[in-house]
Enzyme design. Structure first.
Site, PDB file in Angstrom:
ATOM      1  CG  ASP A 140      -2.317   0.520   0.904  1.00  0.00           C
ATOM      2  OD1 ASP A 140      -2.416   1.736   0.719  1.00  0.00           O
ATOM      3  OD2 ASP A 140      -3.279  -0.261   0.836  1.00  0.00           O
ATOM      4  CG  HIS A 197      -0.343   2.068  -3.610  1.00  0.00           C
ATOM      5  ND1 HIS A 197      -1.583   1.807  -3.089  1.00  0.00           N
ATOM      6  CD2 HIS A 197       0.011   0.954  -4.288  1.00  0.00           C
ATOM      7  CE1 HIS A 197      -1.964   0.584  -3.429  1.00  0.00           C
ATOM      8  NE2 HIS A 197      -0.993   0.050  -4.149  1.00  0.00           N
TER       9      HIS A 197
END
Length: 275
Positions: free
Chosen positions: A160, A183
């Site tokens: 993430d 990300h």
């Protein structure tokens, strides 16, 4: 309260909460080995946090490894099992001041690795965060409702966000952070609750006066810079300075929606900000 602790070799820890009730309650922890969660993810999976500091003034954590042993819970979530616990944050700080995290490694967290919530004067330095590419919701460092937070010389690789910035955050400095996989650095996790600080409505968050400076690297996606702002609350005062990001050794793309700002120095991809 003055607490000094030294952990060496390998220790098994269940949920731990440090609470301070007075103004001067320094906590200093040296971790020389590895702290691990129970292998059964259900033991701490619904506890919110594995290790939590709240209402403490002066927290100093040095070195060591925190192992959340999250692989079993990740597999449970991927299987579609609705009975999986939500997962625990490895290390949380709530409503605390004067925090230093130096040289700590967090690996395989069930959920977020480090959360800084409602805190002031925080320095995170030399931290290493790692989780495999199939680890859902394992943000590296999440900051919200906090001020004067500095993140330096970190290496973060998760499924993430490497660093996520939540509502009510002011004066955040991020420098020399190597991110990947992940990300990137995201202003996200906003608007989940209607009454969050800084949230006017679930789709309208004001973002202003931000500088992205001296950022270099490659991206896993073709769009490497994305400002997707609300038409009701557009982003403004966004500054790009000396940014070079590529995609598969080729020029990448930038995407802007309702975002005003400026660019200086060498900026690649070309800025899409409105002047």
């Amino acid at each position: 309260m003055l607490l000094k602790s030294i952990f060496s070799q390998q220790y098994l820890l269940h949920n731990v909460v440090f609470q301070g009730q007075c103004r001067n309650n320094d906590i200093t922890i040296h971790i020389e080995g590895t702290l691990v969660t129970p292998s059964d993810y259900n033991v701490i999976g619904d506890g919110g946090n594995w290790i939590l500091f709240e209402h403490v003034n002066g927290v100093y954590i040095y070195g060591g490894i925190l192992d959340g042993q999250g692989a079993g819970l990740w597999a449970c979530k991927r299987s579609g099992n609705n009975n999986c616990p939500s997962g625990a944050t490895t290390l949380g700080f709530s409503n605390s001041n004067n925090i230093l995290i130096n040289g700590l490694t967090s690996q395989n967290s069930q959920m977020f690795h480090v959360v800084i919530n409602g805190c002031h004067n925080v320095k995170v330095q030399g931290v290493r965060v790692s989780a495999s590419g199939n680890s859902p919701n394992t943000d590296g460092i999440h900051v919200q409702s906090s001020s004067d937070v500095t993140i330096l010389n970190a290496r973060i690789g998760t499924e993430d966000d490497c660093v996520s910035v939540g509502p009510g955050t002011t004066n955040l400095w991020i420098e020399n952070v190597a991110c990947g996989p992940g990300h990137g650095i995201s202003i996200g996790s906003l608007g989940k609750e209607l009454h969050e600080a800084g949230v006017q409505n679930p789709s309208g968050v004001k973002i202003s006066d931000m500088t992205y400076q001296d950022i270099h690297g490659s991206s896993a996606t073709e769009v490497v810079v994305k400002f997707d702002c609300s038409p009701m609350y557009p982003c403004f005062g966004i500054n790009l300075e000396d940014v070079k990001l590529i995609y598969k050794n080729q020029p990448a793309e930038a995407s802007c929606r309702n975002a005003d700002g400026s660019a200086s120095g060498f900026v690649q991809p070309n800025s899409c900000l409105k002047l």
